[in-house]
Motif scaffolding. Structure first.
Motif, mmCIF file in Angstrom:
data_model
loop_
_atom_site.group_PDB
_atom_site.id
_atom_site.type_symbol
_atom_site.label_atom_id
_atom_site.label_comp_id
_atom_site.label_asym_id
_atom_site.label_seq_id
_atom_site.Cartn_x
_atom_site.Cartn_y
_atom_site.Cartn_z
ATOM 1 N N CYS A 38 0.837 -1.194 0.000
ATOM 2 C CA CYS A 38 0.000 0.000 0.000
ATOM 3 C C CYS A 38 0.876 1.249 0.000
ATOM 4 C CB CYS A 38 -0.913 -0.013 1.232
ATOM 5 S SG CYS A 38 -1.813 1.539 1.432
ATOM 6 N N LYS A 40 0.096 4.136 0.849
ATOM 7 C CA LYS A 40 -0.212 5.006 1.994
ATOM 8 C C LYS A 40 0.431 4.497 3.284
ATOM 9 C CE LYS A 40 -2.520 8.531 0.621
ATOM 10 N NZ LYS A 40 -3.777 8.562 -0.131
ATOM 11 N N CYS A 41 0.259 3.186 3.548
ATOM 12 C CA CYS A 41 0.711 2.677 4.857
ATOM 13 C C CYS A 41 1.729 1.533 4.759
ATOM 14 C CB CYS A 41 -0.491 2.245 5.702
ATOM 15 S SG CYS A 41 -1.271 0.734 5.113
ATOM 16 N N ASN A 43 1.292 -1.549 4.081
ATOM 17 C CA ASN A 43 0.708 -2.868 4.315
ATOM 18 C C ASN A 43 0.774 -3.722 3.038
ATOM 19 O OD1 ASN A 43 -0.876 -4.997 5.298
ATOM 20 N ND2 ASN A 43 -2.799 -3.947 4.797
ATOM 21 N N CYS A 57 -6.387 -1.762 0.275
ATOM 22 C CA CYS A 57 -5.571 -2.085 1.451
ATOM 23 C C CYS A 57 -6.485 -2.564 2.587
ATOM 24 C CB CYS A 57 -4.785 -0.841 1.865
ATOM 25 S SG CYS A 57 -3.905 -1.034 3.410
ATOM 26 N N CYS A 60 -5.840 0.393 5.741
ATOM 27 C CA CYS A 60 -6.310 1.789 5.664
ATOM 28 C C CYS A 60 -7.376 1.986 4.577
ATOM 29 C CB CYS A 60 -5.135 2.737 5.440
ATOM 30 S SG CYS A 60 -4.460 2.677 3.782
ATOM 31 N N HIS A 62 -7.176 2.178 1.496
ATOM 32 C CA HIS A 62 -6.762 2.929 0.311
ATOM 33 C C HIS A 62 -6.885 2.038 -0.937
ATOM 34 C CE1 HIS A 62 -4.519 5.817 -2.092
ATOM 35 N NE2 HIS A 62 -3.773 4.832 -2.537
HETATM 36 ZN ZN LIG Z 1 -2.876 1.069 3.441
#
Ligand SMILES: [Zn+2]
Length: 296
Positions: A38, A40-41, A43, A57, A60, A62
């Motif tokens: 991911c 964003k995070c 993961n 994800c 989060c 996303h």
């Molecule tokens: Zn994420």
């Protein structure tokens, strides 16, 4: 293993990419070839997103699509037509104008022009392997009256520095950059970007090159001679570029993009890996470019 798209004919292309879905599946394949993470995070677990080929994800929520954060980001016309543009640009030896693309694909000329600029971003040198061995550098002015560039707005000449790498009897690679002036700072910043410091660099006697001997230990300066007779390969390479530019009736405002397009094709003339797939992969790896970034 899938066959590389070496010299893909239009029939093979059509079989391989019959619709938008096939293009999307291809991009998803390439994008997550080495696994999903991911953006964003970080993961690495995902579930299927609402849209086909998208991934959500599990932490989060996303959502990533195969085109997000690539040069295909937010393409506002069918993906299949975008693939056609990449195909035509990569397989037409002499390049293809946005007017011709517009006619072939039934898209607006401006739309084609804009997307082609994105393809040209992908054609930029990756700067991964520096020129080595015998290298020559020279500057030339492009544009202005005598070049006969059609549709130019200001008729202004622009200065371009070119570097060629020689191999055997020919030129194996060519790079070029639009520069503001021929100062050693401008010349040097380009040269350091594309040439290995141990290369045997040959330039003419212009004083701007002299200070660069500190960085390039094997830099020698020789007389350019009448019409560059001591630099025949360089002369030919520059003539080739100018001839191509004239034939395409390009606007000189986007000179750097055209240099990138020309040198990309030039440098891959002898490559065994398919141009088309190479370019597609670069498009997937490339960062999104907005209209504003392109026209600035
Ligand atoms: Zn994420």
């Amino acid at each position: 293993m899938e066959k590389k798209f070496e010299s893909l004919t239009i029939f093979e292309f059509q079989r391989r990419f019959p619709d938008d879905n096939a293009c999307m599946a291809y991009l998803a394949d390439k994008k997550w070839e080495e696994g999903y993470a991911c953006p964003k995070c970080g993961n690495t677990k995902y579930c299927k997103g609402a849209k086909e080929h998208s991934r959500q994800c599990t932490k989060c929520n996303h959502i990533c699509t195969p085109t997000s954060s690539t040069l295909f980001h937010k393409v506002k016309f069918p993906l299949l037509k975008a693939f056609y543009i990449v195909y035509y640009v990569s397989t037409n030896k002499k390049g293809i104008s946005s007017t011709e693309l517009s006619r072939k694909l039934g898209l607006g000329q401006k739309t084609c022009w804009l997307f082609k600029q994105k393809v040209m971003v992908a054609m930029r040198s990756s700067g991964k392997s520096l020129m080595q061995g015998k290298v020559e550098v020279d500057e030339t002015s492009v544009g202005g009256q005598e070049e006969g560039v059609v549709g130019r707005k200001n008729g202004k000449k622009q200065l371009v520095v070119f570097a060629i790498e020689r191999k055997g009897k020919g030129v194996s690679r060519l790079y070029g950059k639009v520069i503001e002036n021929a100062s050693s700072q401008q010349l040097g910043s380009f040269m350091k970007q594309v040439i290995d410091e141990n290369a045997e660099v040959k330039t003419d006697e212009w004083s701007g090159y002299s200070p660069l001997k500190k960085h390039f230990k094997h830099l020698t300066q020789v007389k350019s001679g009448k019409k560059g007779e001591n630099f025949p390969d360089m002369h030919r390479a520059i003539m080739g570029f100018k001839g191509w530019l004239r034939g395409m009736h390009h606007h000189a405002e986007h000179l750097q993009a055209y240099i990138d397009e020309y040198t990309y094709r030039f440098n891959r003339n002898f490559m065994s890996v398919g141009l088309f797939e190479n370019l597609l992969i670069r498009m997937v790896e490339g960062q999104p470019h907005t209209y504003r970034m392109i026209i600035s």
